[in-house]
Structure formats: structure tokens, C-alpha cells
Design an enzyme around this catalytic site. Structure first.
Site, PDB file in Angstrom:
ATOM      1  N   LYS A   1       0.831  -1.216   0.000  1.00 31.87           N
ATOM      2  CA  LYS A   1       0.000   0.000   0.000  1.00 31.87           C
ATOM      3  C   LYS A   1       0.858   1.255   0.000  1.00 31.87           C
ATOM      4  O   LYS A   1       0.473   2.265  -0.580  1.00 31.87           O
ATOM      5  CB  LYS A   1      -0.973   0.002   1.182  1.00 31.87           C
TER       6      LYS A   1
ATOM      7  N   LYS B   1      -2.642 -11.317  -6.866  1.00 34.34           N
ATOM      8  CA  LYS B   1      -3.912 -11.562  -6.171  1.00 34.34           C
ATOM      9  C   LYS B   1      -5.043 -10.750  -6.807  1.00 34.34           C
ATOM     10  O   LYS B   1      -4.814  -9.607  -7.203  1.00 34.34           O
ATOM     11  CB  LYS B   1      -3.716 -11.118  -4.710  1.00 34.34           C
TER      12      LYS B   1
ATOM     13  N   LYS C   1      -9.731  -5.651  -5.091  1.00 32.31           N
ATOM     14  CA  LYS C   1     -10.826  -4.695  -5.311  1.00 32.31           C
ATOM     15  C   LYS C   1     -10.365  -3.503  -6.115  1.00 32.31           C
ATOM     16  O   LYS C   1     -11.134  -2.897  -6.826  1.00 32.31           O
ATOM     17  CB  LYS C   1     -11.252  -4.114  -3.949  1.00 32.31           C
TER      18      LYS C   1
HETATM   19  P1  TYM Z   1      -9.914  -7.288   2.947  1.00 28.08           P
HETATM   20  O1  TYM Z   1     -11.014  -6.305   3.040  1.00 28.08           O
HETATM   21  O2  TYM Z   1      -8.749  -6.957   2.077  1.00 28.08           O
HETATM   22  O3  TYM Z   1     -10.464  -8.692   2.482  1.00 28.08           O
HETATM   23  C1  TYM Z   1     -11.548  -9.304   3.145  1.00 28.08           C
HETATM   24  C2  TYM Z   1     -11.335 -10.813   3.182  1.00 28.08           C
HETATM   25  O4  TYM Z   1     -11.240 -11.326   1.848  1.00 28.08           O
HETATM   26  C3  TYM Z   1     -10.029 -12.071   1.700  1.00 28.08           C
HETATM   27  N1  TYM Z   1      -9.523 -11.878   0.334  1.00 28.08           N
HETATM   28  C4  TYM Z   1      -9.217 -12.873  -0.511  1.00 28.08           C
HETATM   29  N2  TYM Z   1      -9.282 -14.210  -0.363  1.00 28.08           N
HETATM   30  C5  TYM Z   1      -8.902 -14.959  -1.422  1.00 28.08           C
HETATM   31  N3  TYM Z   1      -8.464 -14.428  -2.604  1.00 28.08           N
HETATM   32  C6  TYM Z   1      -8.393 -13.096  -2.781  1.00 28.08           C
HETATM   33  N4  TYM Z   1      -7.988 -12.586  -3.933  1.00 28.08           N
HETATM   34  C7  TYM Z   1      -8.773 -12.253  -1.706  1.00 28.08           C
HETATM   35  N5  TYM Z   1      -8.837 -10.903  -1.539  1.00 28.08           N
HETATM   36  C8  TYM Z   1      -9.286 -10.692  -0.287  1.00 28.08           C
HETATM   37  C9  TYM Z   1      -9.081 -11.465   2.724  1.00 28.08           C
HETATM   38  O5  TYM Z   1      -8.041 -12.349   3.051  1.00 28.08           O
HETATM   39  C10 TYM Z   1     -10.023 -11.207   3.878  1.00 28.08           C
HETATM   40  O6  TYM Z   1     -10.238 -12.381   4.636  1.00 28.08           O
HETATM   41  N6  TYM Z   1      -7.417  -6.537   7.207  1.00 28.08           N
HETATM   42  C11 TYM Z   1      -8.592  -7.170   6.624  1.00 28.08           C
HETATM   43  C12 TYM Z   1      -9.894  -6.691   7.214  1.00 28.08           C
HETATM   44  C13 TYM Z   1      -9.967  -6.835   8.690  1.00 28.08           C
HETATM   45  C14 TYM Z   1     -10.128  -8.051   9.418  1.00 28.08           C
HETATM   46  C15 TYM Z   1     -10.162  -7.691  10.775  1.00 28.08           C
HETATM   47  C16 TYM Z   1     -10.258  -9.384   9.006  1.00 28.08           C
HETATM   48  C17 TYM Z   1      -9.898  -5.825   9.599  1.00 28.08           C
HETATM   49  N7  TYM Z   1     -10.019  -6.350  10.855  1.00 28.08           N
HETATM   50  C18 TYM Z   1     -10.307  -8.670  11.771  1.00 28.08           C
HETATM   51  C19 TYM Z   1     -10.393 -10.350  10.030  1.00 28.08           C
HETATM   52  C20 TYM Z   1     -10.426 -10.002  11.376  1.00 28.08           C
HETATM   53  C21 TYM Z   1      -8.601  -6.852   5.140  1.00 28.08           C
HETATM   54  O7  TYM Z   1      -7.988  -5.922   4.664  1.00 28.08           O
HETATM   55  O8  TYM Z   1      -9.407  -7.664   4.408  1.00 28.08           O
END
Ligand code: TYM
Length: 335
Positions: free
Chosen positions: A115, A197, A200
């Protein structure tokens, strides 16, 4: 801490539109696991502030994400689904955990490095301390299990390390959470560059399938998916990353094994295979689209759930925060 049922915690950032990576890597697993656990799911809008947001789009997206959690099959009367910004204990414990997280640990985070490279003009302190707030999210609810995609593994490791560090000083305060990663689909790759990967925020619209994409768009994007010149549907991540990614997506969505998928498309070209993957994904997302439309047409039900669950999340998380304050020796509040 004694609990009747084990606790599951997870969430997604409220930035942008959810992708099938989010769906397969996380949301689908939440739905599969939710009956067995006491579940808390956050829409992580405070985490999203590490990148500049357009206020109107941000608010709309966050609500859409909340609605998509529900539409995917999480009953908000049984699962505590809430906005992180509605529950002030997150930011409070986040600060405390900042003071228990080392710069060296944060410096190693790949998400921070990625990032920072992407938003070189806005490398803010929140981006750096992001994992401490994420640790607070999880530890406030004494979570046992955290279902996430592979890209969040490093963050969960920090959370565990910080929790163990805190417990080793103050006694048994936090439950040490375990990660849950799907056997297939923990890392869904970009359709345009299968070595990256699926994200979004990819600038190439053909790289990502969004949960809001309609049937034609989904099929068109899969038809354009980058594969190879081998013309054989075979699973081989190293040499055939594009095809292997499509096999992963197809097998998670249809419930068929990789081997059965290879057999099904033996002797068939990539055109047939890509079309089948596109149709399977479109079929799977169709009920979700209908449910989202239905839920968006009546604001009162979702509003009520948002309110009730924020109260519940605050109640549960405050218990942990009070315990933390006491252990740290912060002066007790006079009520
Ligand atoms: P975020 O918003 O980037 O993604 C949400 C969830 O989706 C999964 N994910 C994927 N899994 C497989 N393939 C992909 N291409 C892919 N892109 C995203 C992520 O691994 C995630 O599980 N930091 C976290 C959000 C968060 C969180 C938390 C999660 C904040 N606090 C506490 C769990 C517990 C995040 O940026 O996810």
C-alpha cells in the site's frame, strides 16, 4: 475465559466493491461456519480510512457490503454484523495495542509495503499501525477462530504475538485465535495477471469479478481471462497459473474436486472451460443479487439490525476492554 460456544470473528474493509476473491476466500467460509460458532462480522470502515475515500461512495459501499454479508446467508439476528466505527472499543483497544506492537513487526508487513508503494503520497501512520487495530478487532471478542484469505495470515500472526505478549505480562486476558483458511480458494488470482492476487482496487476492470457484476459482465470477463497456449485444462500452479486459478474458482463454486474438473474438460478447449466457469459463477451469484435488491428496497430491517448489533458488539467488547484497563492499572471510571 469460559464460553458456551466458541467465537468466530472476521471482517472486510469497507473500501470499494467486494470481489469473488472476498467471497471465496472469506464470506463463503463464514456462511459455512456460522451455525457452529458465536459469530461477529465487522464492516471495517475505520481500517478503510488508511486510504482516502470519497465520503458519499464510501458510505454507500459500506452499506452495500453489510447487505451483501446478509444476502450471502448470514442472518443478522443470529450473527452480530456491525460497522467497526459504531463500536468505540475498537479504536480504544487499538491504541493500547499500538503500545504493545513493535515497529520491527509492523515494518515486515507486506500489505504495508504494497500500500505504501501504491499510495506513495499518503503513507500515513494508520497504514503502519493497521495490524494493531485489526488485533483489537479480534481480541475484543475473545475470538477462537478467524476465517480469512491467505493475504491476511501475516496480520493474524501479529495479532497472536501481541496477544501472547500481553498475556505473558498480565495473565490470561486474551484468547489466542487460530486462522481458518479454505482448502481451496484462500488466494484467488487476478484474471488479467494470474501471478497477482485478485484485488478490489485493480485498475484493469477485466482483472476482477465484483459481486455486483451482472451475468453478461461475469461471462465476458471470464472469456477474457489470461491462460496459456497449452490448451489443456490441467492443474499446475507454477506452469499454468491462469488455468489453475480458474479450476480453483470452478471447484469452489460447484463443489467439484480439481480432478473431476480436469476430467470434465478433458479434450475440450479453453473456450468451453472459460464459459463454464463464467456460467457457474453467474449462477452462484444470481440469488445473492436478488437478495441484495430485496434488502436494499426496505431500509428499516437493515437499519434495525445495524443498531441492535452495534449495541451487542459494544456490550461484549466492553467486557474485554474493562478487563484490559484493570490489568494495565488505568484508573477506574467513577459512574
Ligand atoms: P480485505 O477487506 O482486504 O479482504 C476481506 C477478506 O477477503 C479475503 N480476500 C481474498 N481471499 C482470497 N483471494 C483473494 N484474492 C482475496 N482478496 C481478499 C481477505 O483475506 C479477507 O479475509 N485486514 C482485513 C480486514 C480486517 C479483518 C479484521 C479481518 C480488519 N479487521 C479482523 C479479520 C479479522 C482486510 O484488509 O481484508
Amino acid at each position: 475465559m469460559e464460553k458456551e460456544r466458541k467465537v468466530l470473528y472476521s471482517g472486510m474493509q469497507a473500501t470499494g466493491r467486494l470481489t469473488i476473491g472476498n467471497y471465496i476466500g472469506a464470506l463463503k467460509n463464514w456462511v459455512n461456519l456460522n451455525e457452529e460458532y458465536d459469530c461477529f462480522f465487522g464492516v471495517m470502515d475505520l481500517h478503510s480510512l488508511t486510504v482516502r475515500q470519497n465520503p458519499k461512495e464510501f458510505r454507500d459501499n459500506a452499506r452495500l457490503i453489510y447487505t451483501q454479508y446478509v444476502a450471502a446467508g448470514l442472518d443478522p439476528k443470529k450473527n452480530c454484523i456491525y460497522f467497526q466505527s459504531h463500536v468505540p472499543t475498537h479504536a480504544e483497544l487499538g491504541w493500547i495495542l499500538d503500545c504493545f506492537t513493535y515497529m520491527g513487526e509492523l515494518n515486515r508487513m507486506t500489505q504495508f509495503k504494497d500500500k505504501s508503494a501504491k499510495h506513495a503520497d499518503n503513507i500515513n501512520a494508520g497504514l503502519f499501525t493497521y495490524p494493531a487495530l485489526m488485533a483489537a478487532d479480534i481480541l475484543l471478542y475473545q475470538a477462537d477462530l478467524v476465517p480469512i484469505g491467505a493475504d491476511q495470515k501475516q496480520h493474524l500472526e501479529i495479532c497472536r504475538d501481541v496477544a501472547m505478549r500481553f498475556n505473558s505480562i498480565y495473565g490470561d486476558v486474551f484468547t489466542i485465535p487460530e486462522g481458518f483458511f479454505g482448502k481451496v480458494g484462500a488466494r484467488i488470482m487476478s484474471l488479467a495477471d494470474p501471478t497477482k492476487k485478485m484485488s478490489k482496487s485493480d485498475e484493469n476492470v477485466n482483472a476482477t469479478i465484483y459481486l455486483v457484476d451482472d451475468r453478461d459482465t461475469i461471462i465476458r470477463k471470464f472469456k477474457k481471462a489470461v491462460t496459456d497456449s497449452d490448451a489443456c485444462v490441467r492443474y499446475d500452479v507454477e506452469n499454468k497459473p491462469g488455468v489453475s486459478n480458474l479450476i480453483d474458482i470452478y471447484s469452489v463454486i460447484t463443489g467439484k474436486s480439481k480432478e473431476d474438473t480436469e476430467k470434465e474438460f478433458e479434450g475440450k478447449g479453453y473456450g468451453d472451460f472459460k464459459l463454464a466457469v463464467g456460467e457457474a459463477v453467474a449462477d452462484a451469484l444470481d440469488p445473492l443479487h436478488k437478495k441484495v435488491d430485496e434488502l436494499l428496497s426496505d431500509r428499516t430491517y437493515i437499519d434495525e439490525c445495524i443498531k441492535e448489533n452495534a449495541e451487542k458488539a459494544y456490550y461484549v467488547s466492553s467486557k474485554t476492554l474493562r478487563k484490559v484497563h484493570k490489568k494495565l492499572g488505568l484508573t477506574e471510571r467513577i459512574r
